[in-house]
Scaffold this motif. Structure first.
Motif, short mmCIF file in Angstrom:
data_model
loop_
_atom_site.label_atom_id
_atom_site.label_comp_id
_atom_site.label_asym_id
_atom_site.label_seq_id
_atom_site.Cartn_x
_atom_site.Cartn_y
_atom_site.Cartn_z
N GLU A 27 -75.96 -69.40 -23.63
CA GLU A 27 -75.95 -70.52 -22.54
C GLU A 27 -77.05 -70.30 -21.46
O GLU A 27 -77.24 -69.29 -20.95
CB GLU A 27 -74.59 -70.62 -22.03
N PRO A 28 -77.52 -71.41 -20.85
CA PRO A 28 -78.47 -71.30 -19.92
C PRO A 28 -77.77 -70.83 -18.55
O PRO A 28 -78.63 -70.16 -17.68
CB PRO A 28 -78.97 -72.85 -19.63
N ALA A 29 -76.67 -70.97 -18.18
CA ALA A 29 -76.00 -70.38 -17.26
C ALA A 29 -75.79 -68.74 -17.38
O ALA A 29 -75.58 -68.21 -16.05
CB ALA A 29 -74.42 -70.91 -17.07
N TYR A 30 -76.13 -68.20 -18.63
CA TYR A 30 -76.27 -66.64 -18.39
C TYR A 30 -77.11 -66.22 -17.55
O TYR A 30 -77.30 -65.11 -17.24
CB TYR A 30 -76.18 -66.30 -19.93
N ARG A 31 -78.21 -66.76 -17.50
CA ARG A 31 -79.47 -66.59 -16.50
C ARG A 31 -78.82 -66.19 -15.00
O ARG A 31 -79.34 -65.17 -14.48
CB ARG A 31 -80.43 -67.78 -16.19
N ASN A 32 -77.83 -67.05 -14.39
CA ASN A 32 -77.32 -66.52 -13.18
C ASN A 32 -76.45 -65.46 -13.25
O ASN A 32 -76.67 -64.81 -12.53
CB ASN A 32 -76.39 -67.94 -13.03
N TRP A 87 -82.93 -63.52 -20.65
CA TRP A 87 -81.99 -64.80 -21.18
C TRP A 87 -82.79 -65.23 -22.53
O TRP A 87 -82.24 -65.53 -23.43
CB TRP A 87 -82.00 -65.91 -20.32
N GLU A 129 -68.96 -63.58 -14.89
CA GLU A 129 -69.02 -64.54 -16.03
C GLU A 129 -68.04 -65.53 -16.00
O GLU A 129 -68.25 -66.69 -16.19
CB GLU A 129 -68.57 -63.80 -17.26
N PHE A 132 -69.22 -68.62 -13.90
CA PHE A 132 -69.87 -69.40 -14.56
C PHE A 132 -69.33 -70.12 -15.77
O PHE A 132 -69.89 -70.75 -16.56
CB PHE A 132 -71.23 -68.99 -14.87
N LEU A 134 -68.46 -68.42 -18.53
CA LEU A 134 -68.94 -67.59 -19.84
C LEU A 134 -68.08 -66.49 -20.20
O LEU A 134 -67.29 -66.12 -19.55
CB LEU A 134 -70.50 -67.22 -19.49
N GLY A 153 -72.91 -64.31 -22.85
CA GLY A 153 -73.38 -65.71 -22.58
C GLY A 153 -72.97 -66.77 -23.50
O GLY A 153 -73.72 -67.89 -23.35
N THR A 155 -69.78 -69.70 -23.86
CA THR A 155 -68.86 -70.29 -23.13
C THR A 155 -67.67 -69.85 -23.62
O THR A 155 -67.56 -69.37 -24.86
CB THR A 155 -68.83 -72.16 -23.30
#
Length: 175
Positions: A27-32, A87, A129, A132, A134, A153, A155
């Motif tokens: 997931e792109p939110a894993y970058r955060n 990521w 996690e 976000f 995750l 990473g 959901t």
């Protein structure tokens, strides 16, 4: 047997992009998540550099900012650019009755776990996690080397769905 070995060794070595074919990104939110975890490490290093700078300034008369400024600049660089690079290097696939997890750039790891070798499956969320939405899927297998494979990473619903699908497959194999 030597002819089959010759055939194997005559195969062209696939490039990194060919290894990534067919893999889903995390997931792109894993970058955060990576960015926050990296910032926590950088914060500890900055505090240490600040202490070193104060001690060296008081005892040695060193100019202020000689230690802390480069550490802050490097820390900012790492926080901004490392998460995106890290990521992009994660991918996974759950097809063909196996879990494949690939990660890394300089030191590339590509792990394949057949569902029939799985002994235990965890879905875990740390506080960052959870922030976000995750989770991480952790698969335990028999053996000692690479017996734990973690896929971060995802959901939470995706991680739980993967866990349930693997568990269902394992039950069917046992029957």
């Amino acid at each position: 047997m030597s002819s089959s070995l010759a055939e194997i060794f005559d195969q062209p070595v696939p490039s990194v992009s060919a290894l990534d074919a067919g893999l889903q990104p995390v997931e792109p939110a894993y970058r955060n998540v990576i960015r926050i975890m990296t910032a926590l490490v950088v914060l500890a290093v900055v505090v240490g550099a600040g202490v070193v700078e104060v001690v060296m300034h008081v005892k040695g008369g060193m100019q202020q900012g000689a230690v802390l400024a480069p550490v802050l600049a490097f820390g900012a660089f790492v926080i901004v650019f490392l998460p995106q690079r890290k990521w992009r290097r994660w991918g996974y696939s759950g097809a063909d009755e196996q879990l494949r997890v690939a990660r890394g750039w300089l030191f590339r790891t590509d792990t394949i776990v057949p569902f029939k070798r799985i002994q235990h499956i965890d879905v875990a969320q740390g506080p960052v996690e959870r922030l976000f939405g995750l989770a991480s899927l952790t698969v335990h297998t028999a053996g000692t080397h690479n017996s734990i494979v973690t896929l971060p990473g995802l959901t939470r619903p995706d991680a739980e769905a993967m866990r349930d699908a693997m568990r269902l497959h394992i039950r069917r194999e046992a029957e």
